[in-house]
Each structure stands twice: as structure tokens, then as C-alpha cells.
Design a protein around this motif. Structure first.
Motif, PDB file in Angstrom:
ATOM      1  N   PRO B 264       0.844  -1.209   0.000  1.00 55.31           N
ATOM      2  CA  PRO B 264       0.000   0.000   0.000  1.00 55.31           C
ATOM      3  C   PRO B 264       0.878   1.259   0.000  1.00 55.31           C
ATOM      4  O   PRO B 264       1.939   1.274   0.623  1.00 55.31           O
ATOM      5  N   PHE B 268       0.108   9.278   4.085  1.00 52.24           N
ATOM      6  CA  PHE B 268       0.596  10.422   4.864  1.00 52.24           C
ATOM      7  C   PHE B 268       1.780  11.014   4.099  1.00 52.24           C
ATOM      8  O   PHE B 268       2.280  10.409   3.141  1.00 52.24           O
ATOM      9  N   VAL B 270       5.346  11.492   3.730  1.00 44.90           N
ATOM     10  CA  VAL B 270       6.506  10.773   4.272  1.00 44.90           C
ATOM     11  C   VAL B 270       7.573  11.760   4.779  1.00 44.90           C
ATOM     12  O   VAL B 270       8.107  11.595   5.886  1.00 44.90           O
ATOM     13  N   GLU B 273       6.529  13.460   7.956  1.00 39.27           N
ATOM     14  CA  GLU B 273       6.579  12.551   9.102  1.00 39.27           C
ATOM     15  C   GLU B 273       8.025  12.337   9.564  1.00 39.27           C
ATOM     16  O   GLU B 273       8.295  12.215  10.757  1.00 39.27           O
ATOM     17  N   LYS B 274       8.952  12.272   8.609  1.00 39.05           N
ATOM     18  CA  LYS B 274      10.365  12.106   8.991  1.00 39.05           C
ATOM     19  C   LYS B 274      10.814  13.281   9.857  1.00 39.05           C
ATOM     20  O   LYS B 274      11.501  13.093  10.861  1.00 39.05           O
ATOM     21  N   ARG B 276       8.855  15.235  11.683  1.00 39.22           N
ATOM     22  CA  ARG B 276       8.141  15.185  12.953  1.00 39.22           C
ATOM     23  C   ARG B 276       8.774  14.132  13.873  1.00 39.22           C
ATOM     24  O   ARG B 276       8.982  14.370  15.069  1.00 39.22           O
ATOM     25  N   LEU B 277       9.128  12.995  13.291  1.00 36.98           N
ATOM     26  CA  LEU B 277       9.745  11.927  14.087  1.00 36.98           C
ATOM     27  C   LEU B 277      11.129  12.347  14.576  1.00 36.98           C
ATOM     28  O   LEU B 277      11.473  12.144  15.752  1.00 36.98           O
ATOM     29  N   ALA B 278      11.900  12.974  13.678  1.00 40.01           N
ATOM     30  CA  ALA B 278      13.254  13.388  14.064  1.00 40.01           C
ATOM     31  C   ALA B 278      13.209  14.363  15.229  1.00 40.01           C
ATOM     32  O   ALA B 278      14.084  14.356  16.106  1.00 40.01           O
TER      33      ALA B 278
END
Lengths: 280, 280
Positions: B264, B268, B270, B273-274, B276-278
Motif C-alpha cells: 500500500p 501520509f 513521508v 513525518e520524517k 516530525r519523528l526526528a
């Protein structure tokens, strides 16, 4: 018969502090990764034999006992890998797996234990809860989905529920897979880096991650309130996947050896059946 | 993409006669036991990849398709071995297994398809029926548990039910594992000879065995009436366990390749999100 004493180091007892646990450690086990992988493969044979004996009892109608593995963890800690590489090694006919997601409207209309009670393993089975009723005192507490008095009530309700299940013959093996926040960041980043892993990523995972200290507090409260004699918690350091898998396999082996299932005896006349079969 | 053409020999088509099938044969496959075991191990990797892609779609909420393996056979033909050695090779999280026993009072109070419909696999899953609604036209017919008009009605009801399931996206793989009466006798005798196999033996197995010709007639009627375009039957010679396992694996691979599940896409951003995660 129980040779799995090294897992004693994982048991949550009096005075346990989650913050003292090193997620990189391999408590009780003195081997390295290659040893762990060899021991996992060897343990699978023992697990298969014990599981088949237990299942045989269910077929013979003499089973009383069951095993229930409850898996709780922060995202990406490796629950799926345990299901696949530890539980997945035994005959699926004797396994009942329940993955609990956010409750449905129907489930929310009932007490939080309603959906869980329905999925307890039948005698002769190894049940696995991938998440569980503990979500109701974890995300339930952190996100304020229930008020504090209700959360308090739930700890007691859980203990009563689990004591009853244990008394009925279910060996309850409760495992929290414990990874560090740094390890989670690395694992989530890998999911973002690989298109074939995007499906495992959910932006909500980062929202929960931002509440890491609150989750650790909620887990500590779970350990303080619900690590009972009938159903103790085990905290398994899980930064090293090979160690976590080996440790959970050992815990399952110990539970099965405690049951010590025997091949059911024949409830028919073996010699008479041989004659009848030969003549057929 | 479908490389599993050798299993075409197993399909029940016009004019098929069960009595012509040699249970010792290995139709379509030219290797021997060692080749078959090697090919089974190799196929497992392919099966795992396809299954994971299918399951990923269920997690992403984009799954439409599923696979349903229906297993029917005389006792000791190897259904359990298929579940363990073929289905057991894939991630249990994506498998839903239903073993149908003699119906309960509640089940008997409903139409025969009621309990079966509830266990159809959800999109993204591989479902397995260990016995199925076909018992209701097999033992149901041989033992006269329903009158002939009702048995007639059931064939039609089954075809309508399966056509609807297929239209909803379920690839239905119906397999009869076919052993010879002599092979069954040897396998049941082994169960009587080994105390660790007594639990697999049931005196009722010999009672059914004594009706072997009637069961073969009932299977022939099943093939005549319910091997449809939407859900064809395959008869898999099963005196050689390695062949039966390999053949069923191939049939599952073909069904999954027909679905051709893709990873799939991210729903979102990508890169966002990277970041935000970092920062988390």
C-alpha cells in the motif's frame, strides 16, 4: 523439570522500577546473538512437543489447562515478530490469536473486559493477546479516556478477572516488550525509509511517542497494581530482537512445563479396534 | 505471472471421475520426494512475501481480496499436515483458521451455512476451513442426516453462497485430499500402534471407513454439482504427503498471484513525518 530459571530475572516483583531496566540488556542469558538464534531453534522443538501434548488433551476432551500470552509494548517493540517467530513456530491448530484494536461501538457499550473474556483460550490451546485489556489502563489513562476513579476500578477488576482465569487452569504469561525511546525512533524511521514498510507506519505512532514519559508512568502503575502471584508481569528488554524472542519462548516453555501435559490414554480398547480396523 | 500451471491437472472439470484418480500419483509434477521438499521450502518464501503484501493492505484499510482454502478429506488424509506445514509457514497474524466439528445445538437451529458465513476471511486474510459446509452434503448424505430434497437444495445454496463470496473478492480454493482406502487403513493402524498417536484415533473413524464407497459417491456428487467457475474443486492425490503439501502450496500461490497484492502507498506525507519523528 523447569530448566528456564534464567527468565526469573524478568519477573516484576516488589520494588520493581521500569526506569531501572536497560532495554539493551539480556538479563539472565549469557550468550550472544548467534547463541540466541541457535537456542531459539532448539527451543522450538521442545515447544512443539509440549504444545502437541496439550492440544492432544483438547481433542481427547481431557484438557483442563491452557496458556495465555499477553503482549504489551510501545509501537515497534516487536510484538509482531514474537507472534511470527515464536508463536508461529507451533501448529496453528492449537493457537488462538486475538489482536485487540481500538474498541468498536459495541465493545465500548460493554465493560472493558467483555471483549477480552470472550477470547480467553479454551483448554488445550495457547492463546495470544496482541494488546489486551491493559490498553484500557494505558492509553485509557494517558489519554484520559476514562476518569481516574474508573482507572482505579479497572486495576482491581483486572486482578479479579485474571485470578479467576488462572484458577480455571490458564497459565497467564504477561509480557511487556521494553524498547528505549531511541530504538523506537530508529525503527519508526526505518519504516519511513522503506516503501515496503510504509503500511506499518501510522502518524498516530508519533503522537503516542510524544507521550513517552506518561506511558512509562502508566506501565509502572500497571506493574505496581497488577503483577500478582496468579499472573505476574515480565518486562523483557527488547532492543535486541533475538533476545526478546528467546526470552518469550522460554516463558512459554516454562508455562507448558508447569502444565506438564501427558499424552491422553486411549478411551477405547486398542486391541479390539485393531481387529475391527484390520477387518474393514 | 502465474507459474503454477502444473496444478491445472488437479482441477475438477466436465466429466471428472473420482474413481479414475490414482491416490499414489503426483499429477503435473515431475520431481521426487526430495525435489518436492526443496520446492516446498522455496515456495514458502514466495508465499510469505505475497501473504505479507495482502495483509499489509488490510492494515492500510485498502484490502478487498482474501483467500479461502477449503479442506475436505476422509480421516487421516492429511488436513492437519497441510495446516501445519503449508499454512503454518506464514505469519499467523494474517491467517484465520476455522475447524468445523459436528454442529452444536445452536448451529443446528440455523441454516447449515450460518456458522460458515461467520467465518469467511476478512479482506487481507488467508482463511482456512478444516472441514466445511461440505460436511452437510457428505456425512449429511451418507448418514441420512437430511432428506434427499434438502441435500439437493444445499448444493444450490452452496453454489450461490460461494459465488457471492467470490464476487466479494474471496479466492476460494477447494481441495479434497484423496487417499486410498488401503493407505487410510495403514495410517489408522499406525495411530493404534503408537500411544502418542492414540488421541488422533476415534472408533467412529472406522465406522465412517466402512461406508467408503458411499462417501466416494457423495464426493462425486459434490464435484458434479459444486465445481463451478467461481469456485472449482481440486482433487489432490494425497498418499504421498510431500506431494499433497506442495500441490496445496502451489494452489495458494496461484490464488495470491491472481490477487497480485501491492504494497500500500503511504496515506501520509513521508517527508513531513520524517521531520516530525526526528524532532520527537
Amino acid at each position: 523439570m523447569n530448566t528456564h530459571q534464567w527468565t526469573a530475572a524478568l519477573r516484576v516483583g516488589q520494588g520493581f522500577r521500569l526506569s531501572d531496566v536497560d532495554a539493551d540488556a539480556t538479563p539472565g542469558y549469557h550468550g550472544h546473538k548467534a547463541d540466541g538464534e541457535r537456542d531459539l531453534a532448539a527451543g522450538l522443538e521442545a515447544l512443539n512437543e509440549l504444545q502437541e501434548r496439550l492440544f492432544a488433551q483438547s481433542r481427547a476432551g481431557t484438557a483442563r489447562d491452557a496458556v495465555l500470552l499477553v503482549l504489551q509494548a510501545m509501537d515497534s517493540a516487536g510484538k509482531g515478530g514474537i507472534v511470527r517467530h515464536v508463536v508461529g513456530g507451533v501448529d496453528p491448530q492449537g493457537v488462538s490469536l486475538a489482536a485487540f484494536k481500538a474498541p468498536t461501538a459495541e465493545e465500548r457499550a460493554h465493560d472493558f473486559l467483555w471483549r477480552v473474556a470472550k477470547r480467553l483460550p479454551e483448554p488445550g490451546f495457547i492463546g495470544v493477546f496482541d494488546r489486551s485489556h491493559y490498553e484500557d489502563v494505558l492509553i485509557g489513562r494517558v489519554r484520559g479516556l476514562a476518569d481516574p476513579a474508573e482507572i482505579e476500578r479497572r486495576y482491581e477488576a483486572i486482578n479479579a478477572f485474571e485470578a479467576e482465569a488462572a484458577a480455571s487452569g490458564i497459565r497467564i504469561v504477561k509480557v511487556m516488550l521494553h524498547i528505549s525511546a531511541d530504538e523506537q525512533k530508529a525503527r519508526l524511521m526505518e519504516r519511513l525509509d522503506r516503501p515496503d514498510k510504509h503500511w506499518k507506519y501510522n502518524p498516530g505512532d508519533v503522537d503516542e511517542r510524544m507521550l513517552w514519559p506518561q506511558y512509562m508512568q502508566a506501565y509502572q502503575a500497571v506493574f505496581d497494581r497488577t503483577s500478582t502471584e496468579a499472573a505476574p508481569w515480565r518486562v523483557v528488554p527488547a532492543n535486541r530482537k533475538w533476545y526478546a524472542r528467546l526470552a518469550v519462548q522460554e516463558l512459554l516453555l516454562a508455562a507448558l512445563e508447569d502444565i506438564d501435559p501427558q499424552w491422553p490414554g486411549a478411551d477405547f480398547d486398542v486391541e479390539a479396534e485393531k481387529k475391527r480396523l484390520a477387518a474393514s
